[in-house]
Scaffold this motif. Structure first.
Motif, mmCIF file in Angstrom:
data_model
loop_
_atom_site.group_PDB
_atom_site.id
_atom_site.type_symbol
_atom_site.label_atom_id
_atom_site.label_comp_id
_atom_site.label_asym_id
_atom_site.label_seq_id
_atom_site.Cartn_x
_atom_site.Cartn_y
_atom_site.Cartn_z
ATOM 1 N N LYS A 1 66.244 3.079 -5.761
ATOM 2 C CA LYS A 1 64.864 3.540 -5.600
ATOM 3 C C LYS A 1 63.884 2.488 -6.122
ATOM 4 O O LYS A 1 62.869 2.194 -5.478
ATOM 5 N N LYS B 1 61.261 0.517 -3.722
ATOM 6 C CA LYS B 1 59.821 0.526 -3.978
ATOM 7 C C LYS B 1 59.292 -0.893 -4.135
ATOM 8 O O LYS B 1 58.201 -1.216 -3.640
ATOM 9 N N TYR C 1 60.976 1.630 0.573
ATOM 10 C CA TYR C 1 60.921 3.047 0.217
ATOM 11 C C TYR C 1 60.132 3.866 1.233
ATOM 12 O O TYR C 1 60.340 5.074 1.370
#
Length: 309
Positions: free
Chosen positions: A82, A86, A91
């Motif tokens: 994650k 990002k 993401y």
């Protein structure tokens, strides 16, 4: 020896290993803290205090059993991906992220089932599934970039780190996992401390604070530590394999750190996150393990098996 008695013996041995390393971790933590505060090394104080939270969170799953440990590794992999997604902008491409998450879950399941063959196969099918997303979504813009970033996430943070779960599934699994966890971090700390004390020769502009002296002294420290841990973590290793285990820890740890540093420099960021004060994000803390876990796992499997066919 009967199978029941053998199982009890193995269980008792693994409990002793777990207890020893749990006590060792807290002893090392206290000793390192005394060194940091007496020196003093102001830059190391915040990361040190963060370890007061991270150590129990890492040790508790190992006390609760191999399956719980695999689940903990899965959570680290998912959160690490994650952060990466990002940082790279991936993401926002939900379909790619979902496929990576599903592949990570399947790899964790194969670890719990001790199915080495499927553990090796899932990443391949995961990559294949990622390449079909532009077809099913009928969107080809930046498809190659999105697939490439997703493959890095799946392989690097799902499969590479997933080896930490597979390591726990051996007769000597706790010794393997604890040695890798503790002394990969120890090698990182030695690189930092030796570099601060004796470092003079930077050897890469990717991470200018790393020095040749710090890296070499960290390697020597890791070799010494490996032989001190020989009777506990891997009593069945040959003398030369103990040295190789130390080299894997030192080389793999530093390479993992440098690779992640190159990613961050390309992205123009200092850290992948802010979850861990003084460390950055999850990836900033486990970057060394990303390389060490698969290198150590396949070294052990090649010379001593114990992980299925």
């Amino acid at each position: 020896m009967s199978p029941v008695l053998n199982a009890l013996t193995i269980g008792s041995s693994q409990f002793s290993v777990l207890l020893f390393y749990t006590l060792l971790v807290f002893a090392l933590y206290a000793t390192l803290g005394a060194f940091i505060w007496l020196k003093p090394l102001e830059v190391a104080k915040k990361p040190y205090l963060t370890w007061a939270i991270m150590i129990p969170l890492l040790m508790l799953p190992l006390w609760l059993g191999a399956s719980v440990w695999v689940f903990a590794v899965l959570l680290i992999s998912v959160y690490g991906f994650k952060e990466f997604a990002k940082g790279t902008g991936l993401y926002e491409k939900k379909a790619y992220c979902v496929v990576v998450y599903i592949a990570m879950i399947l790899m964790a399941a194969t670890s719990i089932l001790r199915d080495y063959g499927m553990f090796m196969a899932v990443p391949i099918w995961g990559v294949a599934a990622l390449t079909t997303i532009p077809v099913f979504t009928n969107r080809f813009e930046n498809a190659i970039q999105n697939i490439a970033l997703s493959v890095i996430g799946l392989v690097y943070f799902g499969w590479f780190l997933g080896h930490l779960g597979m390591l726990a599934q051996s007769t000597y699994g706790l010794g393997y996992v604890l040695y890798v966890l503790i002394f990969t971090q120890f090698n990182d700390a030695m690189c930092f401390l030796w570099g601060k004390l004796f470092g003079k020769t930077p050897f890469t502009h990717i991470s200018p604070k790393k020095t040749l002296e710090g890296s070499m002294l960290a390697l020597l420290s890791s070799i010494l530590i490996a032989y001190l841990n020989w009777p506990i973590a891997f009593p069945h290793f040959e003398w030369w394999l103990v040295a190789l285990a130390a080299i894997v820890i030192s080389f793999g740890g530093q390479m993992g750190d440098l690779v992640m540093s190159s990613f961050k420099r390309d992205l123009g960021i200092k850290d992948f996150g802010t979850l861990l004060p003084g460390h950055g994000g999850i990836l900033d803390r486990v970057d060394s393990l990303v390389w060490v876990a698969p290198l150590f796992f396949h070294m052990v499997r090649y010379f001593h098996a114990g992980f299925g066919s």
